[in-house]
Design a protein around this motif. Structure first.
Motif, PDB file in Angstrom:
ATOM      1  N   PRO A 154      -9.005-129.736  21.425  1.00  0.00           N
ATOM      2  CA  PRO A 154     -10.469-129.826  21.410  1.00  0.00           C
ATOM      3  C   PRO A 154     -11.127-129.462  22.742  1.00  0.00           C
ATOM      4  O   PRO A 154     -12.123-128.729  22.759  1.00  0.00           O
ATOM      5  CB  PRO A 154     -10.722-131.293  21.072  1.00  0.00           C
ATOM      6  CG  PRO A 154      -9.534-131.722  20.310  1.00  0.00           C
ATOM      7  CD  PRO A 154      -8.379-130.943  20.866  1.00  0.00           C
ATOM      8  N   SER A 155     -10.561-129.952  23.840  1.00  0.00           N
ATOM      9  CA  SER A 155     -11.245-129.767  25.115  1.00  0.00           C
ATOM     10  C   SER A 155     -11.153-128.332  25.624  1.00  0.00           C
ATOM     11  O   SER A 155     -11.863-127.953  26.547  1.00  0.00           O
ATOM     12  CB  SER A 155     -10.667-130.725  26.156  1.00  0.00           C
ATOM     13  OG  SER A 155      -9.291-130.462  26.346  1.00  0.00           O
ATOM     14  N   GLY A 199     -11.601-129.165  16.311  1.00  0.00           N
ATOM     15  CA  GLY A 199     -10.191-129.320  16.664  1.00  0.00           C
ATOM     16  C   GLY A 199      -9.665-130.722  16.457  1.00  0.00           C
ATOM     17  O   GLY A 199      -8.658-131.102  17.039  1.00  0.00           O
ATOM     18  N   PHE A 200     -10.337-131.513  15.633  1.00  0.00           N
ATOM     19  CA  PHE A 200      -9.927-132.903  15.460  1.00  0.00           C
ATOM     20  C   PHE A 200      -9.083-133.129  14.209  1.00  0.00           C
ATOM     21  O   PHE A 200      -8.822-134.258  13.842  1.00  0.00           O
ATOM     22  CB  PHE A 200     -11.157-133.809  15.428  1.00  0.00           C
ATOM     23  CG  PHE A 200     -11.969-133.725  16.684  1.00  0.00           C
ATOM     24  CD1 PHE A 200     -11.478-134.261  17.866  1.00  0.00           C
ATOM     25  CD2 PHE A 200     -13.185-133.069  16.712  1.00  0.00           C
ATOM     26  CE1 PHE A 200     -12.208-134.175  19.043  1.00  0.00           C
ATOM     27  CE2 PHE A 200     -13.914-132.983  17.886  1.00  0.00           C
ATOM     28  CZ  PHE A 200     -13.432-133.526  19.054  1.00  0.00           C
ATOM     29  N   LEU A 201      -8.695-132.058  13.520  1.00  0.00           N
ATOM     30  CA  LEU A 201      -7.941-132.249  12.288  1.00  0.00           C
ATOM     31  C   LEU A 201      -6.476-131.870  12.401  1.00  0.00           C
ATOM     32  O   LEU A 201      -5.706-132.084  11.494  1.00  0.00           O
ATOM     33  CB  LEU A 201      -8.567-131.447  11.146  1.00  0.00           C
ATOM     34  CG  LEU A 201      -9.878-131.993  10.588  1.00  0.00           C
ATOM     35  CD1 LEU A 201     -10.344-131.146   9.434  1.00  0.00           C
ATOM     36  CD2 LEU A 201      -9.724-133.433  10.163  1.00  0.00           C
ATOM     37  N   GLY A 202      -6.102-131.280  13.532  1.00  0.00           N
ATOM     38  CA  GLY A 202      -4.694-130.988  13.728  1.00  0.00           C
ATOM     39  C   GLY A 202      -4.132-130.004  12.727  1.00  0.00           C
ATOM     40  O   GLY A 202      -4.723-128.972  12.453  1.00  0.00           O
ATOM     41  N   ASP A 224      -3.864-129.758   9.572  1.00  0.00           N
ATOM     42  CA  ASP A 224      -4.291-129.651   8.187  1.00  0.00           C
ATOM     43  C   ASP A 224      -5.049-128.365   7.903  1.00  0.00           C
ATOM     44  O   ASP A 224      -5.478-128.132   6.786  1.00  0.00           O
ATOM     45  CB  ASP A 224      -5.202-130.837   7.825  1.00  0.00           C
ATOM     46  CG  ASP A 224      -4.526-132.162   8.134  1.00  0.00           C
ATOM     47  OD1 ASP A 224      -3.314-132.230   7.932  1.00  0.00           O
ATOM     48  OD2 ASP A 224      -5.211-133.081   8.577  1.00  0.00           O
ATOM     49  N   THR A 240     -15.893-132.872   7.729  1.00  0.00           N
ATOM     50  CA  THR A 240     -14.548-132.299   7.832  1.00  0.00           C
ATOM     51  C   THR A 240     -14.612-130.875   8.381  1.00  0.00           C
ATOM     52  O   THR A 240     -13.797-130.482   9.217  1.00  0.00           O
ATOM     53  CB  THR A 240     -13.876-132.308   6.453  1.00  0.00           C
ATOM     54  OG1 THR A 240     -13.967-133.620   5.924  1.00  0.00           O
ATOM     55  CG2 THR A 240     -12.426-131.906   6.547  1.00  0.00           C
TER      56      THR A 240
END
Lengths: 232, 514
Positions: free
Chosen positions: A69-70, A47-50, A52, A40
């Motif tokens: 992310p990119s 940057g994959f959790l948006g 939260d 996590t």
């Protein structure tokens, strides 16, 4: 310098905090019990959790946590699915350079050189399924090398490899990603000894500040000692 | 750990825009109907209109009831028997989806019609002739199309009963029927009934071709007559509003009765059980009868069609090209729409699935006809409107296939694509098209085949020079040119199956490993 400033991750009843800084190029292992939030933490940085995640993240003083992310200074190797199975090895590497897959001769040369550096010369036209697990890991590493991001996150990408192959990959990562900040999740203290220069211990809802290795393992804190048990 | 959407993707924004457009289209049609229908519409409904309403509901109830009732022995026989051709028969149960209604009707006529097998047999024993036209014809047509669907529903129910429970019941000497099968049917049969009831409420082509006279006319057929023969837009509008209300009401009822969707997977695994010789004999007869009922009409069409191939009717090539153009545009557009709308998900997806299922194509067509009639001759837009409506009709089915495939692709490769900056066109090209080929190909084939065979909106709009294959066939049948009609039917059948096969195959071909 990577700064995690009062990072707080909240996800359906799960919570993880981090508030620390690491200097530029270093190899850091992230260790802790399963379910503690090691992956996590990496997902948050990647940057994959948006939405939260609260707090700020900066790299060399520039804030990157609002970016997708990119656009972050980050490349990630996941546990699996690091290569598109329907694209050739060469195309997969090219995606690290440009998402539209249009290549110039110079790009093709860079791809060939990256493959050569990880010992996969001439595999451009093969599909990932025709590679062994170790070869696929090396192809994914080659793509990360081409991506040229200063921070690399390794979310146990070598977990499925045998011990010898894994050690080989760790040495290769250390050699080829020298000069970048590498954070790697692992369960295995042996990985930490072989690969790490510092250790982040994740437990009880907190990702603790990095401690230098090998000292962190030689004279562990009480909780780390409890996690390591007799295997320190 | 669940991956949450970071923000709406560019594709999702396209999907949202498309959903708004679709809503707009339904709104335009609804407004056109509303403006045309006088405020005292209900009072103006004639006895004939009320009769049409009653017949519409009656035939739907009877069709759904008969389909489900007949499906019980068929599904039970299929569930507990293993025989050569069982897999093929179960595969055939999916065929009505891609089978043009008008082709099946011609086949049913050659079995049950005036010069058909049944009447020939009756004549031999000095009875008959028996007329298929009327309630009995509509019900036979609907059972032909929906018995397979009902069998699939019930078969899934049978196979959901764990094999151990059969053994336990038999071991205890209990009645399998009372303890296992009847409770299962009580759960599954209402959903099957509701789904088929909803389909039959707005199944225009069967009612048009097999209904008979004012006493066996559905609302949709009455709409067609009002528009085409009486050119009474006001009456058409009133009837369209009535049918729309019926469809929406039916959809709400169906929603209440439905417990879950039938999954096609795993239906080819028989529940192995011992049972007596009598039961075995009965199962055999049931299976043979069901197979004959489904296969015989199509065999008749094929046989007659081959005979007629030597002398093809004049309009055939042009009609075939028109049908093919419609099919190809629908086959390409529908999966694209489904992908964009599934990428948006949420309300956009709900609307795109619910609207076409509750407001029938013919009602929408009526609304659009009334809306464009003051501006331009509807005949000019016959083909584009037909393609558009077929696209919308197929959209709910396409979304049901595409959305899970999209979720799987995103789950496995979404983070990788995000990390590499694959957005918009690049994401479609690198991630969606290759990873979702099967679902996209299957839904393209399904949509294309449904469009090839559709005899709905086209009859409202088309002039003499815009015949599609189903319309040409209908007109030939109306002129009693049965041999010509059979030849067209054969061409239509081959085209429909080919369109499905080519797209579905295309989705499976050299599917990359992984």
């Amino acid at each position: 310098m990577l700064r995690l400033d009062r990072i707080d991750i909240v996800q359906d009843g799960f919570r993880l905090g981090a508030d620390w800084t690491v200097e530029g190029a270093a190899r850091i292992v992230v260790i802790g019990p399963s379910g503690a939030g090691k992956s996590t933490l990496l997902s948050a940085i990647g940057g994959f959790l948006g939405g939260d995640v609260t707090g700020t993240m900066t790299w060399q003083g520039e804030r990157f946590d609002p970016l997708p992310p990119s656009k972050r200074p980050v490349a990630t190797l996941f546990q699996d699915n690091n290569l598109f199975p329907h694209l050739t090895v060469g195309q997969n590497l090219t995606l690290g350079l440009r998402p539209d897959l249009k290549t110039t001769p110079k790009d093709r040369e860079r791809v060939a050189r990256a493959l050569s550096e990880v010992g996969l010369d001439g595999t451009e036209d093969r599909l990932p399924a025709t590679l062994s697990g170790g070869q696929a890991s090396r192809a994914a590493l080659a793509r990360v090398m081409l991506q040229d991001r200063p921070i690399v996150l390794l979310d146990e990408p070598f977990a499925a490899l045998g011990p010898a192959m894994k050690e080989e990959m760790l040495d290769l990562v250390a050699a080829k990603l020298a000069g970048r900040l590498v954070l790697m999740v692992t369960h295995d203290p042996a990985d930490a000894r072989r690969f790490g220069e510092a250790l982040v211990f994740v437990d009880g809802g907190v990702a603790e500040a990095p401690l230098p290795l090998p000292d962190a393992l030689e004279s562990p804190t009480k909780r780390l000692a409890a996690y390591l048990g007799s295997r320190k | 750990m669940a991956r949450r959407a970071l923000s709406v993707s560019p594709l999702g924004r396209v999907g949202a825009a498309l959903a708004v457009l679709i809503c707009g289209l339904y709104l335009v049609a609804g407004l056109a109907v509303g403006v045309r229908a006088p405020s005292d519409s209900i009072a103006r409904l004639t006895d004939g209109d009320w009769a049409a309403l009653r017949f519409t509901v009656l035939q739907a109830v009877v069709s759904a009831g008969v389909s489900v009732a007949l499906a019980v022995p068929v599904a039970r026989a299929l569930a507990r028997r293993r025989f050569i051709g069982r897999g093929l028969l179960i595969a055939l149960l999916g065929a009505p989806f891609v089978l043009p209604v008008i082709v099946a009707v011609l086949g049913l006529l050659s079995v049950f019609g005036r010069g058909g097998l049944i009447n020939d047999a009756l004549a031999l024993v000095g009875m008959g002739p028996w007329s298929i036209y009327g309630l009995q014809g509509v019900v036979i047509g609907h059972v032909f199309f929906n018995l397979p669907l009902a069998v699939r529903f019930l078969l899934a129910g049978w196979q959901a009963i764990p094999a151990e429970r059969f053994r336990l019941t038999e071991g205890l000497g209990g009645s399998v029927w009372h303890l296992l099968e009847r409770p299962m049917l009580r759960e599954v049969a209402p959903s099957a009934f509701a789904a088929i009831f909803l389909i039959c409420l707005s199944s225009f082509a069967v009612a048009l071709t097999l209904g008979g006279g004012p006493s066996a006319t559905t609302i949709e057929v009455a709409i067609y007559q009002a528009l085409r023969f009486e050119f009474d837009l006001q009456k058409a509008a009133v009837l369209a509003a009535l049918q729309a209300a019926l469809g929406i009401g039916g959809a709400l009822v169906a929603l209440r009765l439905s417990v879950g969707m039938v999954q096609g997977a795993g239906l080819d695994r028989p529940v192995l059980r011992q049972s007596g010789r009598v039961a075995g004999f009965v199962d055999g007869v049931v299976i043979l009868a069901a197979a004959a009922f489904l296969v015989l009409p199509l065999g008749m069409v094929a046989a007659k069609g081959v005979a007629g191939l030597g002398d093809l009717p004049d309009g055939l090539p042009a009609a075939a090209i028109r049908s093919l153009c419609i099919a190809l545009s629908v086959a390409v557009a529908t999966p694209a729409l489904a992908l964009a709308i599934a990428a948006r998900g949420g309300a956009a997806q709900g609307v795109a699935m619910a609207l076409p299922l509750s407001v029938s194509g013919l009602v929408m067509g009526t609304g659009l006809f009334i809306a464009i009639n003051p501006v331009i001759d509807p005949a000019v837009l016959a083909l584009p409107v037909t393609a558009l409506m077929n696209c919308l009709i197929a959209l709910p089915f396409a979304i049901r296939v595409v959305a899970p495939a999209l979720a799987r692709a995103e789950q496995a490769y979404g983070p990788l694509a995000d990390g590499l900056g694959l957005h918009g066109v690049a994401r479609v090209r690198v991630l969606y098209l290759p990873r979702m080929r099967r679902a996209l190909g299957f839904s393209a084939g399904l949509a294309g085949a449904m469009a090839v065979g559709d005899l709905g909106v086209i009859v409202l709009f088309a002039g003499q020079s815009q015949e599609t294959l189903p319309l040409l066939m209908y007109r030939l049948m109306g002129a009693y040119r049965t041999t010509d009609a059979a030849a067209v039917a054969l061409v239509l059948l081959v085209m429909s199956l080919s369109v499905f096969w080519v797209f579905d195959r295309g989705g499976r071909a050299d599917a990359a490993s992984g």
